[in-house]
Design an enzyme around this catalytic site. Structure first.
Site, PDB file in Angstrom:
ATOM      1  N   GLU A   1       0.836  -1.203   0.000  1.00 39.57           N
ATOM      2  CA  GLU A   1       0.000   0.000   0.000  1.00 39.57           C
ATOM      3  C   GLU A   1       0.878   1.264   0.000  1.00 39.57           C
ATOM      4  O   GLU A   1       1.853   1.337   0.755  1.00 39.57           O
ATOM      5  CB  GLU A   1      -0.877  -0.003   1.255  1.00 39.57           C
ATOM      6  CG  GLU A   1      -1.878   1.143   1.303  1.00 39.57           C
ATOM      7  CD  GLU A   1      -2.648   1.185   2.624  1.00 39.57           C
ATOM      8  OE1 GLU A   1      -2.171   0.612   3.624  1.00 39.57           O
ATOM      9  OE2 GLU A   1      -3.739   1.798   2.653  1.00 39.57           O
TER      10      GLU A   1
ATOM     11  N   LYS B   1      -9.739   2.388  -2.400  1.00 41.02           N
ATOM     12  CA  LYS B   1      -9.978   1.795  -1.068  1.00 41.02           C
ATOM     13  C   LYS B   1     -11.382   2.103  -0.555  1.00 41.02           C
ATOM     14  O   LYS B   1     -11.770   3.269  -0.464  1.00 41.02           O
ATOM     15  CB  LYS B   1      -8.923   2.368  -0.119  1.00 41.02           C
ATOM     16  CG  LYS B   1      -8.903   1.812   1.285  1.00 41.02           C
ATOM     17  CD  LYS B   1      -7.624   2.314   1.996  1.00 41.02           C
ATOM     18  CE  LYS B   1      -7.515   1.887   3.433  1.00 41.02           C
ATOM     19  NZ  LYS B   1      -6.212   2.255   4.016  1.00 41.02           N
TER      20      LYS B   1
ATOM     21  N   CYS C   1      -5.785  -2.635   2.481  1.00 41.92           N
ATOM     22  CA  CYS C   1      -5.483  -2.464   3.913  1.00 41.92           C
ATOM     23  C   CYS C   1      -6.674  -2.712   4.849  1.00 41.92           C
ATOM     24  O   CYS C   1      -7.078  -3.835   5.042  1.00 41.92           O
ATOM     25  CB  CYS C   1      -4.855  -1.086   4.147  1.00 41.92           C
ATOM     26  SG  CYS C   1      -4.013  -0.978   5.746  1.00 41.92           S
TER      27      CYS C   1
END
Lengths: 408, 408
Positions: B137, B212, B249
């Site tokens: 990430e 995300k 994440c």
């Protein structure tokens, strides 16, 4: 616990080759203390920054464990002190056990044998002050669904049947909520069978029931021969000791099932199960802990123990010869917490009682800390599922434009 | 790797007290082989009934690993042979790394330093024949979001920016799909920032991007200072090597996010992450494996390594004194498979490349075996979520009638 061989010549993968009782017993016996401590941090997590501590249990409980030869273990989950709420510590118990008599014995004797075997374990929970106790899936009977023989349906009973009456007395005696997972016979709906957990209140009253939502169709676990998907939704039972729910066995493979109990407010979700080593053992510590983490509640996982041999051989849809058992139920019952910590597991072989103190304040503390509920964007998923269930659903796929050039 | 102490006097929980590199290295070095084998069966599962095997990698890849001092590991997941389909074996790589220069260095130097550091690792993947490679990430920068300083926004770049161009050349050179998670600057929408993964095709073309979905607001990870929830849904990218998706994440804590990529047909889902020991390490091996099991796909988990020290001290909302870093990024990148097996993890400390062969046929084989998709009852959950998102939602709670008698 010796290494044994099935009739078809395969060695049984029951771990007895190493002579160990549970993963954590093996690790603690074979690693230096400082290494075991670090391995435990990684494998079991920590609770409020510390390893879990055992509970001081009364001698009377220990005496029952020795006399009746069942595993007795304990662990305590704490939470941070709050200013606006008092701690809400409840003592919770899980029981795992093998059946009592051979599956060839008369059915009433088999059932009574299990009652007799469980009585001292439940007594131990009672004298140890357990507030909420959960038994294993279909605890009144051998897990005979692999046979596909309908005669085992005789073990089914209504929600107010013999086994519940047996537990109601003990619930009242010990002021203890008892979760009793049975094969239910629904007399009011034409003798339909369900896989059901009955919630018995601490006054011996029946609070309600939940019927298993997801029914496996895998290997020897095609239980759809016996019962269908439950029709009770995802109820959470508000008891004097906290809000509890029951995710029965195969439902643990469904994150949505876990989630729904969470959305309805569960603080402890029990997962009474029956599962064998070759099929699921590496998944066993993963799914329950993931559910506890993702939903900010405690999980109590229970699996029966032992190998159950049936009178008539059966096949398993795997091309192998017929056989009379479907493997070793590996026990390994344990608790998982919202902070990713979990207890060591009970034995892979022995009957056992696992007792845990848990401060239920930890649930909300972890909701506040991680904010999973707040960041979940449920509206996105409501839309997705509403679309997905339509027969003409098209998945969101972005194809590499070069792909078609390649293939032309 | 010595034990070290933060400025505020706390010992860093980075495992260095035991001098080990990864959990599995510790266990294999300290347990007898037959015990380690059994522990591995329980902790890592098995694939087609066997432990995972390593891949024979070319000497040129090994030479790069030695020369540039990065960890190079491999494992191969197989699947059963089918009659109607050929095996679909793809070689997949994950890269974990620390930053290259101190965070006080000029920003262009920091970025270029990371490019220079990654180049030989990507070359190693290329010469080893990796088909699909994923970086960590926000790989072009220190994970500076803990500081809440806006100057780090300078590292953001558009989807066709400098770092993507750098990777496009390598993708084309090695015929390799590369997943590049960056801080994205959306120039067409008024310079909005996103946390984005760009999918670069094996011809160096840009296939698409995913932003995300779930943004953390916990401790030093309140990333909502910098970017908001993504607006790209749950795309699955169809590449010549298979269908891939990216759960960035914190999205790994959301089973629904994993599920949505599964519903859209993903066969491999990458989870490029940045997370530290005290916060998440016991969760790390749980959530990815659960996702792989529940959704019958492969998961590639990546976490950066090292401790990143920032020029200006900051607080973390935990009452502790200000400090200049937020802990040890513990690496431990690994793959998980639909059959509940997983690879040992890369080092907790070193840069590394993990290469895995995986027969994607395993995904459908496990869908057929376990039937999770078939038994999921999505219509029940579509109803539940549609109801839940309304402000007047009432949870399904069954209260013990005795409860109100008790409290009156």
């Amino acid at each position: 616990m010796d290494k044994k061989t099935l009739e078809n010549g395969e060695a049984v993968a029951d771990g007895s080759i190493c002579g160990y009782d549970s993963l954590h017993q093996l690790l603690s016996a074979n690693l230096k203390p400082e290494l075991y401590q670090e391995v435990s941090r990684l494998l079991l997590g920590s609770n409020c920054g510390r390893p879990l501590e055992q509970i001081v249990l009364p001698d009377s409980a220990r005496a029952l464990s020795s006399k009746h030869d069942f595993d007795l273990q304990s662990a305590s989950f704490s939470a941070d002190k709050e200013q606006m709420r008092n701690p809400r510590v409840v003592r919770v118990g899980l029981i795992q056990n093998s059946i009592a008599l051979p599956t060839t014995a008369p059915f009433p004797d088999q059932k009574r044998g299990i009652f007799d075997k469980l009585k001292p374990i439940i007594d131990a929970a009672g004298v140890a002050g357990v507030n909420i106790l959960c038994l294993q899936e279909a605890w009144t009977m051998p897990f005979a669904f692999c046979t596909r023989e309908k005669r085992w349906c005789e073990f089914a009973e209504p929600v107010d049947g013999e086994s519940i009456k047996f537990l109601q007395e003990l619930a009242q005696k010990y002021n203890m909520v008892i979760v009793s997972p049975i094969l239910e016979r629904d007399i009011d709906h034409g003798e339909v069978l369900w896989n059901t957990a009955v919630i018995i209140g601490n006054h011996g009253n029946i609070i309600g029931k939940h019927r298993k939502n997801h029914i496996p169709r895998v290997g020897d676990f095609n239980e759809s021969t016996y019962y269908m998907e439950g029709n009770t939704g995802h109820p959470v039972f508000e008891t004097v000791f906290g809000k509890i729910a029951v995710n029965i066995c195969y439902g643990r493979h469904h994150p949505l099932n876990w989630l729904a109990f969470g959305l309805n407010g569960a603080e402890i979700v029990f997962n009474p199960s029956a599962t064998v080593g070759e099929l699921s053992e590496p998944m066993w510590p993963i799914e329950a802990r993931n559910a506890a983490i993702a939903n900010s509640y405690f999980v109590g996982s229970i699996n029966r123990v032992g190998t159950e041999v049936f009178p008539n051989a059966f096949t398993s849809g795997d091309g192998k010869p017929q056989h009379n058992d479907f493997g070793h139920f590996y026990g390994s019952s344990h608790f998982s917490a919202p902070d990713a910590s979990c207890t060591p597991s009970l034995s892979r072989y022995k009957d056992g009682l696992l007792i845990s103190d848990m401060d239920l304040n930890l649930c909300r503390q972890y909701k506040d800390k991680w904010g999973f509920r707040m960041t979940a964007r449920y509206e996105v998923y409501a839309d997705l599922f509403t679309s997905y269930i339509k027969p003409d659903f098209k998945p969101q796929v972005v194809s590499d434009p070069m792909l078609h050039k390649n293939s032309s």
